[in-house]
Structure formats: structure tokens, C-alpha cells
Design a protein around this motif. Structure first.
Motif, short mmCIF file in Angstrom:
data_model
loop_
_atom_site.label_atom_id
_atom_site.label_comp_id
_atom_site.label_asym_id
_atom_site.label_seq_id
_atom_site.Cartn_x
_atom_site.Cartn_y
_atom_site.Cartn_z
N TYR A 260 9.82 -0.08 -13.94
CA TYR A 260 11.15 -0.22 -13.34
C TYR A 260 11.21 0.44 -11.97
O TYR A 260 11.90 -0.06 -11.07
N PHE A 261 10.51 1.56 -11.79
CA PHE A 261 10.59 2.27 -10.51
C PHE A 261 9.91 1.49 -9.39
O PHE A 261 10.26 1.66 -8.22
N LEU A 262 8.98 0.62 -9.74
CA LEU A 262 8.34 -0.24 -8.74
C LEU A 262 9.32 -1.24 -8.15
O LEU A 262 9.13 -1.71 -7.02
N LEU A 263 10.35 -1.59 -8.89
CA LEU A 263 11.26 -2.66 -8.49
C LEU A 263 12.00 -2.37 -7.18
O LEU A 263 12.35 -3.29 -6.46
N ARG A 264 12.25 -1.11 -6.89
CA ARG A 264 13.01 -0.78 -5.69
C ARG A 264 12.12 -0.29 -4.55
O ARG A 264 12.61 0.26 -3.56
N ILE A 265 10.80 -0.48 -4.69
CA ILE A 265 9.85 -0.10 -3.64
C ILE A 265 9.13 -1.36 -3.19
O ILE A 265 8.53 -2.06 -4.01
N THR A 266 9.18 -1.68 -1.91
CA THR A 266 8.51 -2.88 -1.42
C THR A 266 6.99 -2.69 -1.50
O THR A 266 6.50 -1.56 -1.51
N PRO A 267 6.23 -3.78 -1.54
CA PRO A 267 4.77 -3.66 -1.57
C PRO A 267 4.21 -2.86 -0.40
O PRO A 267 3.28 -2.06 -0.58
N GLU A 268 4.77 -3.05 0.79
CA GLU A 268 4.28 -2.31 1.96
C GLU A 268 4.55 -0.81 1.82
O GLU A 268 3.70 0.01 2.16
N MET A 269 5.71 -0.48 1.29
CA MET A 269 6.05 0.92 1.09
C MET A 269 5.15 1.55 0.04
O MET A 269 4.68 2.69 0.20
N GLU A 270 4.89 0.82 -1.03
CA GLU A 270 3.99 1.33 -2.07
C GLU A 270 2.59 1.60 -1.49
O GLU A 270 1.98 2.64 -1.76
N PHE A 312 9.88 7.13 -7.78
CA PHE A 312 8.59 6.44 -7.75
C PHE A 312 7.44 7.44 -7.67
O PHE A 312 6.46 7.33 -8.42
N VAL A 313 7.57 8.42 -6.79
CA VAL A 313 6.50 9.40 -6.62
C VAL A 313 6.31 10.23 -7.89
O VAL A 313 5.18 10.48 -8.33
N CYS A 314 7.41 10.63 -8.51
CA CYS A 314 7.31 11.46 -9.72
C CYS A 314 6.79 10.68 -10.93
O CYS A 314 5.98 11.20 -11.69
N CYS A 315 7.23 9.45 -11.07
CA CYS A 315 7.00 8.73 -12.33
C CYS A 315 5.92 7.66 -12.26
O CYS A 315 5.49 7.16 -13.31
N VAL A 316 5.48 7.29 -11.07
CA VAL A 316 4.49 6.21 -10.94
C VAL A 316 3.17 6.72 -10.35
O VAL A 316 2.10 6.41 -10.87
#
Length: 512
Positions: A260-270, A312-316
Motif C-alpha cells: 500500500y505504501f508504494l501506491l503514493r510513491i512514483t516509480p521515479e521517486m522510489e 515508505f521509508v519506514c515500512c518498505v
């Protein structure tokens, strides 16, 4: 290069950019097979390599020839032998690699062909939908982004029955996305084009809660975090009251999946976050941070992204023990920097801190991952030598949540917080809790509060999870005034390692 710029019908390209290999591959397939893309189609079964090339050509044709799109899809239906897996993988690649460059007509066709793939339950359709959801940018109220948001929420409403039957968890991913986006959209006033999008988002989200509550709750504890930002919206008040009175204790105990946390992070940002936390050494990170800031976070409307990045940083992003023992920039350092970015906006700063500590509140060592709470622990420890006020601010904030965040669930929160503190000590994230309890740099009253919390947990008072009063929305982060006491200025993490007078907790190996 000039010829490519003139002939590409799929993307807006630049003469100074290297050709994208995916775009080049599907365009060349289209050009070489164009005579075979018009009826009558061959009845012969294509060879494996020709099959792949035909899929590429059809993808390009669907996106670049709207007038022939139905013909191309009929052709695909006639020849498909892999459940549309390769065709769908090409669409996913286009969304991930090329979406920002697609011409407007291709973006329209992409939504259309996605609906077609839903209808045939193509292999990989869930990944395609997730990729599209990730393309809706937070804090972006430009025409293109608002259009995409509107098109996707309409798609989920239109294809509701099909999605519910074949891929119900895809609806929970959509719910997570649109709840998060809706909260952002309600923060913005005077943007007329958002009104229709908000109506659609409300329609979809309310439908999920009313008709598929059991599915909605599969999001886990972050569902409460999302919904509390919308409790003031009239359409959600009854839903909010029902959840907090009848389901809160169950939801708190269910950790939210990392997907779920990936959903609000764009591929470029990830990609950039993973690069920062997997390759850049602490001490030479400034220019990388500034590039990230300019690329993704400029503008006050982008501040809400900080909440999503921290979760995202904490959980992914869970670094390997090899990275933990290295000089690579640790997660606690980038979170300290993110807190610095939002210190002028107290509301966002409190939300970012809550995102940082949220899993602490309900931590259960049997189910929760120690790596979710490690960044906050190390940020507090590493700040003590030179910036004790940061440690004080964070520790005061998290202890204050015991008294202010969902008072009716205080026993659950006390148990979660003490479990988190004990587990970071037991797993060796920090050598001892004495770094907080006996440190002269921290205020005596704060150390006493922490000691009382830990002692309270040792008593092991039984907690009945079903005897809670119904909290109002004010019991969650009970008042802005109270929490404001916990927000102090966060200073920048320096471009060198912090004082070695504190042991390096990040060097400890985290047991599996």
C-alpha cells in the motif's frame, strides 16, 4: 535522432535524449508489421518470436491509432495464447518508463485499453492498475494529473463488479489511494477542477465502506490514519463513528502491507530513494538530497508527500545487514532531513512525526517488523550528542500520544509503545534504553514519563479490547494546541557523522 523525434507518435521526445529502448522496440515492430495489422488477418499460428513482435506492434497501434484501436484489439483477441501476459507487461513498461512523456491521445488510449484488459482478466492486470495509480501525483493540481485521477476513479467505479469478482484486493489498493488523495484535495481551496474529482473519490470510497467493509479493513491500521484526515467531511462522519466504535481494536492489530505504501510513491521517486539509501555515503549526501528536493518536493503543496515518503521509508525500504554496517546513508538521517523540510508547517510536521511513530503505537513483536520502528529509535539516539532538542522533541511527541491519540485505546497504545521500546533494546538496535532513561541531556520530567511507561507495561495489567467507549474524532490527536507543545525546531543533519561519543547503533546487525 532527428528522424526519431519527427516520427514518434507515442511520446514527446527531445533531440538531446537517448532513445528509450522500449519505445523504439514497439515502434519498429509496428513499422515492420504494419501490413499484417489490417484485416483480413492471417489464420496461421505465428511463431513464438513473431507472436512477441505482433504484441509489440499492436500495443503501439492501440496507443497511436485511436481510429483503429478496436480493430487492433480484435486482432489481439484472435491471436493471444498467453492470457494477454506479454501485452499487459508491455503496457506496464510504458506506464513505468514512458508515462510522463506520452502524448495526450496515447494517455487516453492507455485508459481505454486498460479497461479492455480488465474485461478479459489479463495476466498482470493488477500490476498495470497499480502502476497507473502510482502515476497520480500527490500535491499536483495540474490539468494532466487531475484528469488522470478522475479517469482512474471513474474506471474503478465503472468496472466495480468485474474487479470485485476477479481481483477484490485491487479495490482496497484503490481505496487507499483515493482516501489519501482526497485528504490532499480537501486541503486545497478555490480549485474548481478538483470539485468533480472529489465527488467521484467520495462516491467510490463511501461505496467501499458501505458495501465492502470487510475488504476495506484489509488495509490494516493505516486505514484509521487515512480516515481521520477525512472525519470532518460530512459523507465520512457516520463511517468514522462506526469504525472507531466497533472495529478500531481489530484494525490496530493488523499491520498494513508494504504494497500500500508504494501506491503514493512514483516509480521515479522510489528509484531515487532506493539509490539514496543503498548507494550514497553519509557525508556526501547533500547534493543528492538537494536534487531530490528540486525534483519532487518544491512548492508548499508538495509537503504532504513527506508523510507518504516517511511511511515508505519506514515500512518498505528495509536495508540489508551489509548496508546497515556500512557508511551508506541510513534511514534515520533522511527522515531527520525530511523533518527539517516541514518545520515551518506545524500541521505537516505533526503528521510526519505521526507517520514516523505510527507503528510504535500498536507494535506487537509477534507480528510487527522491528525495521519499521528502527529509524525513529536511531534518529533519537544519534541526535543526543549535538542536537538533544531533536531527541527531546521526538520523545515528548511519542509519549504525548499516549494521552492524546485515541484515548479509548490507551491500553493498546501503552502496550504497543512499551513493546517497541523493549524490542529495539532486545534486538540490539540500541545497546540499552538507559541512553534515554539516564542521559543528562534529556529533561528529567521526560525521563520520568518514559520510566513510568515502561514500568506500567511490566505490571502487565490485563486489557479487555472490547470495553472501550466510543471516541469522537477529537480523541484522535485530541487538539492541535496540545500537540503544538511537542513540535520544536528540527535542525539539519550535518554532512558528517555525528559525535562518536554515542555508540553506533546502526552498526548492530538486525537479527532476522
Amino acid at each position: 535522432m532527428e528522424n526519431h523525434f519527427v516520427t514518434s507518435k507515442l511520446i514527446r521526445d527531445s533531440l538531446h535524449e537517448v532513445e528509450n529502448q522500449l519505445e523504439l522496440s514497439i515502434r519498429q515492430a509496428f513499422e515492420s508489421l504494419q501490413p499484417k495489422l489490417r484485416p483480413p488477418f492471417s489464420l496461421e499460428i505465428p511463431e513464438p518470436q513473431e507472436y512477441l513482435e505482433l504484441n509489440k506492434a499492436i500495443v503501439y497501434g492501440v496507443l497511436c491509432e485511436p481510429n483503429y484501436s478496436k480493430t487492433h484489439i480484435k486482432h489481439l483477441h484472435a491471436l493471444v495464447t498467453d492470457g494477454y501476459a506479454f501485452f499487459t507487461s508491455l503496457l506496464i513498461g510504458i506506464v513505468v518508463e514512458l508515462h510522463v512523456k506520452l502524448v495526450d491521445s496515447a494517455k487516453i488510449q492507455l485508459i481505454w485499453v486498460t479497461k479492455e484488459m480488465i474485461d478479459v482478466s489479463s495476466v498482470g492486470i493488477e500490476d498495470l492498475l497499480v502502476s497507473l495509480l502510482r502515476r497520480i501525483g500527490s500535491g499536483d493540481y495540474g490539468d494532466q494529473n487531475v484528469w488522470l485521477c478522475s479517469e482512474l476513479v471513474s474506471l474503478f467505479l465503472e468496472k466495480w463488479d468485474c474487479l470485485l469478482e476477479d481481483m477484490p484486493l485491487m479495490l482496497t489498493s484503490a481505496l487507499y489511494s483515493f482516501l489519501r488523495l482526497l485528504a490532499d484535495h480537501y486541503r486545497v481551496l478555490g480549485v474548481a477542477k478538483l470539485e468533480n474529482v472529489k465527488r467521484l473519490e467520495i462516491k467510490f470510497c463511501v461505496k467501499m465502506f458501505r458495501e465492502q467493509l470487510h475488504l476495506s479493513m484489509k488495509i490494516g491500521r493505516d486505514l484509521i490514519l487515512l480516515l481521520q484526515d477525512l472525519s470532518h467531511v460530512s459523507e465520512f462522519r457516520e463511517i468514522w463513528n462506526d469504525l472507531v466504535s466497533n472495529h478500531c481494536s481489530d484494525i490496530y492489530q493488523l499491520k498494513t502491507s508494504s504494497r500500500y505504501f508504494l501506491l503514493r510513491i512514483t516509480p521515479e521517486m522510489e528509484t531515487q530513494l532506493r539509490f539514496l539509501l543503498g548507494n550514497v555515503k553519509l557525508g556526501s549526501h547533500k547534493r543528492h538530497q538537494m536534487w531530490f528536493l528540486k525534483k519532487f518536493l518544491l512548492g508548499p503543496e508538495k509537503e504532504t508527500l513527506l508523510i507518504d515518503i516517511v511511511r515508505f521509508v519506514c515500512c518498505v525500504i528495509h536495508p540489508t545487514n551489509e548496508i546497515i554496517r556500512s557508511e551508506i546513508m541510513p534511514r534515520w538521517a533522511i527522515i531527520g532531513w525530511l523533518l527539517e523540510l516541514c518545520r515551518q508547517n506545524h500541521h505537516i510536521e505533526r503528521s510526519v512525526k505521526l507517520a514516523l511513530f505510527y507503528d510504535w503505537l500498536f507494535f506487537d513483536e509477534r507480528f510487527d517488523n522491528i525495521m519499521n520502528v528502527e529509524p525513529a529509535a536511531l534518529l533519537m539516539v544519534w541526535s543526543i550528542p549535538q542536537y538533544p532538542h531533536i531527541t527531546h522533541s521526538l520523545l515528548e511527541f511519542v509519549l504525548h500520544l499516549v494521552e492524546t491519540y485515541d484515548i479509548s485505546s490507551r491500553d493498546i497504545i501503552v502496550r504497543g509503545l512499551t513493546s517497541a521500546f523493549r524490542e529495539i533494546e532486545r534486538k540490539g538496535v540500541i545497546r540499552s534504553l538507559d541512553i534515554f532513561l539516564t542521559n543528562p541531556a534529556l529533561a528529567a520530567d521526560l525521563k520520568k514519563k518514559l520510566a513510568n511507561l515502561l514500568t506500567c507495561h511490566q505490571v502487565k495489567v490485563p486489557v479487555n479490547l472490547h470495553q472501550f467507549s466510543v471516541p469522537s474524532k477529537q480523541t484522535f490527536l485530541s487538539s492541535e494546541a496540545n500537540l503544538k507543545e511537542c513540535s520544536t525546531k528540527i535542525v539539519d543533519i550535518p554532512d558528517q557523522k555525528l559525535d562518536n561519543s554515542v555508540e553506533n547503533p546502526a552498526k548492530h546487525q538486525i537479527p532476522g
